[in-house]
Structures are given as structure tokens and as C-alpha cells.
Write a protein that holds these residues in place. Structure first.
Motif, PDB file in Angstrom:
ATOM      1  N   ARG A 278       0.999  -1.144   0.013  1.00  0.00           N
ATOM      2  CA  ARG A 278       0.056   0.059   0.172  1.00  0.00           C
ATOM      3  C   ARG A 278       0.819   1.238  -0.165  1.00  0.00           C
ATOM      4  N   GLU A 279       1.984   1.222   0.905  1.00  0.00           N
ATOM      5  CA  GLU A 279       2.813   2.410   1.040  1.00  0.00           C
ATOM      6  C   GLU A 279       3.527   2.597  -0.564  1.00  0.00           C
ATOM      7  N   LEU A 280       3.958   1.567  -0.967  1.00  0.00           N
ATOM      8  CA  LEU A 280       4.608   1.711  -2.476  1.00  0.00           C
ATOM      9  C   LEU A 280       3.617   2.218  -3.376  1.00  0.00           C
ATOM     10  N   VAL A 281       2.484   2.244  -3.590  1.00  0.00           N
ATOM     11  CA  VAL A 281       1.637   2.537  -4.543  1.00  0.00           C
ATOM     12  C   VAL A 281       1.815   4.080  -5.084  1.00  0.00           C
ATOM     13  N   GLY A 282       2.152   4.766  -4.275  1.00  0.00           N
ATOM     14  CA  GLY A 282       2.319   6.220  -4.517  1.00  0.00           C
ATOM     15  C   GLY A 282       3.654   6.556  -5.020  1.00  0.00           C
ATOM     16  N   GLY A 283       4.652   5.625  -5.309  1.00  0.00           N
ATOM     17  CA  GLY A 283       5.791   5.962  -5.695  1.00  0.00           C
ATOM     18  C   GLY A 283       7.017   5.305  -5.054  1.00  0.00           C
ATOM     19  N   PRO A 284       8.276   5.891  -5.360  1.00  0.00           N
ATOM     20  CA  PRO A 284       9.375   5.258  -4.314  1.00  0.00           C
ATOM     21  C   PRO A 284       9.389   5.543  -2.981  1.00  0.00           C
TER      22      PRO A 284
ATOM     23  N   THR B 208       1.376  10.528 -17.314  1.00  0.00           N
ATOM     24  CA  THR B 208       1.741  10.669 -15.776  1.00  0.00           C
ATOM     25  C   THR B 208       1.308  11.747 -15.041  1.00  0.00           C
ATOM     26  N   TYR B 209       0.934  11.243 -14.003  1.00  0.00           N
ATOM     27  CA  TYR B 209       0.142  12.295 -12.939  1.00  0.00           C
ATOM     28  C   TYR B 209       1.108  12.249 -11.480  1.00  0.00           C
ATOM     29  N   ARG B 210       0.739  13.503 -11.164  1.00  0.00           N
ATOM     30  CA  ARG B 210       1.444  13.608  -9.535  1.00  0.00           C
ATOM     31  C   ARG B 210       0.165  14.244  -8.735  1.00  0.00           C
TER      32      ARG B 210
ATOM     33  N   ALA C 165       0.139   2.156 -13.320  1.00  0.00           N
ATOM     34  CA  ALA C 165       1.408   1.679 -13.514  1.00  0.00           C
ATOM     35  C   ALA C 165       2.248   2.640 -12.871  1.00  0.00           C
ATOM     36  N   GLY C 166       3.743   2.476 -12.382  1.00  0.00           N
ATOM     37  CA  GLY C 166       4.613   3.430 -11.975  1.00  0.00           C
ATOM     38  C   GLY C 166       4.695   4.661 -12.868  1.00  0.00           C
ATOM     39  N   ALA C 167       5.000   5.552 -12.170  1.00  0.00           N
ATOM     40  CA  ALA C 167       5.209   6.958 -13.032  1.00  0.00           C
ATOM     41  C   ALA C 167       6.551   6.788 -14.125  1.00  0.00           C
TER      42      ALA C 167
END
Length: 223
Positions: A30-36, A139-141, A159-161
Motif C-alpha cells: 500500500r505504501e509503495l503505490v504512490g511511488g518510490p 503520468t500524474y502527480r 502503473a509506476g510513473a
């Protein structure tokens, strides 16, 4: 600490639980869903986990191919953990299903539910509409109460950025949750109008559509 436990059954559910069923595993993902995330970032967001257990879980997930570890060169010289592409493709639907189930158990009025992570999960990821994303590559932020989440949409999935964001969304967790789960259309619309998007009009409109962040599509039933 004992070794890993396996069900030893030749069935897809048992095989999946051999990787995902250990305590803390889904919360790490869950914590890794938003990025590195750095190891220290994970420790802060998972205050109840022992440091040796976190290291063990990360190693197990890396061996399973759903988490990647990247060591940045000097002068940064730090290790970042990310979801692999298989992690995004295979694990994210599992997290989404668990989150939808968990929403039914979470009082909507609880202030603690308005954390940046919950704002991202409820307001962004659970709103993703794959049918509207068939032709989207972006890609979104998302910046929520000081915390940044990066991701992409490719081949009608999350997917990942891939690169610098085409659109940046700034919002409070409270507005993202209310925009999705507000009890009245008026509450939802007011929250959605406070969202701030930066990017070209085309990319902004596409992001609002595929994440259902419009007044016509924001709400969904958790039942």
C-alpha cells in the motif's frame, strides 16, 4: 523469528497468500503505490512494524518480483523501494478490492480517515475507470497535504510513473474523500471544486475523466 509459512496447496489462492498473506505485507505494498519510498519512509508510515520484520518482508516481496530495490549513486547514495510493473499489474487490483471492502467498515465521519494516503486511495485510485483510459498514456502527480504520489496510466491500467507529470493535482485529503464519499451531491461538488489542477486543458480533462473526479462521476457505492 520463525521462517515463512506456506500453505503447501496447489491452488491459485493459496499460492497468492504464500506471498501476500503474511502480516504487514499488504500494508507495505500500500505504501509503495504512490511511488518510490526509502526504508525510513516505510518505517515512519508503519510505526508498529519491527525493523527486522520490515527488512524481511521487503526481501520476500523483492524475491517474488513485485517490489524492486534501486540504489541511487553518490552523492545521494540511498536505497529506494518501488512496486515493479508486475506489482502494479497484479497486486494493485488486490489492494483495490481489500480497500473497497474496508471502506464499508470505516466510519465516514472519522477524522483519522482523512490522512494523505486515504485521500489518495479513496479519492484517486478507487476512482480509476479503465474503460475511459483505453487510449490514455500519461503520468500524474497528486500532492495531498504535503505528501506526493506519482503514477501513470498505460494500456488502460495504473502503473509506476514514466516521466515528469503531465498533470499535477493538489488537494486536501478531506476534499478527495468527501468528493468521493460525501453524503450529498452538494458536498461532493463543493469538494471537487476545491481541487487544483496544473497542466494542459486536454491532460487535465483526461485525468478528471479517468479518475472520475467530475461532479457526474465522483460518487460510488461501497456496497
Amino acid at each position: 523469528m520463525g521462517g515463512r509459512r506456506y500453505y503447501g496447496q496447489h491452488c491459485p489462492i493459496a499460492n497468492g497468500l504464500d506471498v501476500l498473506g503474511e502480516r504487514w505485507t499488504l500494508l507495505i505494498l500500500r505504501e509503495l503505490v504512490g511511488g518510490p519510498r526509502r526504508y525510513s519512509d516505510l518505517r515512519v508510515q508503519l510505526p508498529g512494524i519491527a525493523t527486522n520484520l520490515l527488512a524481511q518482508r521487503l526481501n520476500e516481496l523483492e524475491q517474488a518480483g513485485v517490489v524492486e530495490r534501486n540504489v541511487l549513486p553518490p552523492p545521494i547514495a540511498r536505497t529506494l523501494y518501488t512496486l515493479s510493473d508486475d506489482g502494479w499489474r497484479l497486486v494493485l487490483p488486490v489492494l483495490g478490492a481489500v480497500a473497497r471492502f474496508g471502506l464499508q467498515m470505516m466510519p465516514a465521519s472519522t477524522d483519522g480517515s482523512r490522512s494523505p494516503l486515504n485521500g489518495f486511495l479513496v479519492g484517486v485510485l478507487l476512482g480509476f475507470d479503465s474503460a475511459s483510459a483505453a487510449e490514455v498514456a500519461a503520468t500524474y502527480r497528486v500532492q495531498i497535504d504535503g505528501r506526493t504520489f506519482d503514477f501513470a496510466i498505460v494500456e488502460a491500467r495504473l502503473a509506476g510513473a514514466r516521466h515528469e507529470p503531465d498533470v499535477t493535482l493538489s488537494a486536501s485529503a478531506a476534499d478527495l474523500v468527501t468528493g468521493r464519499l460525501g453524503s450529498t451531491a452538494k458536498q461532493r461538488l463543493a469538494a471537487l471544486r476545491r481541487l487544483h489542477f496544473e497542466g494542459s486543458p486536454h491532460y487535465v480533462e483526461t485525468m478528471r475523466t479517468v479518475l472520475r473526479l467530475t461532479d457526474k462521476t465522483a460518487a460510488f457505492s461501497t456496497g
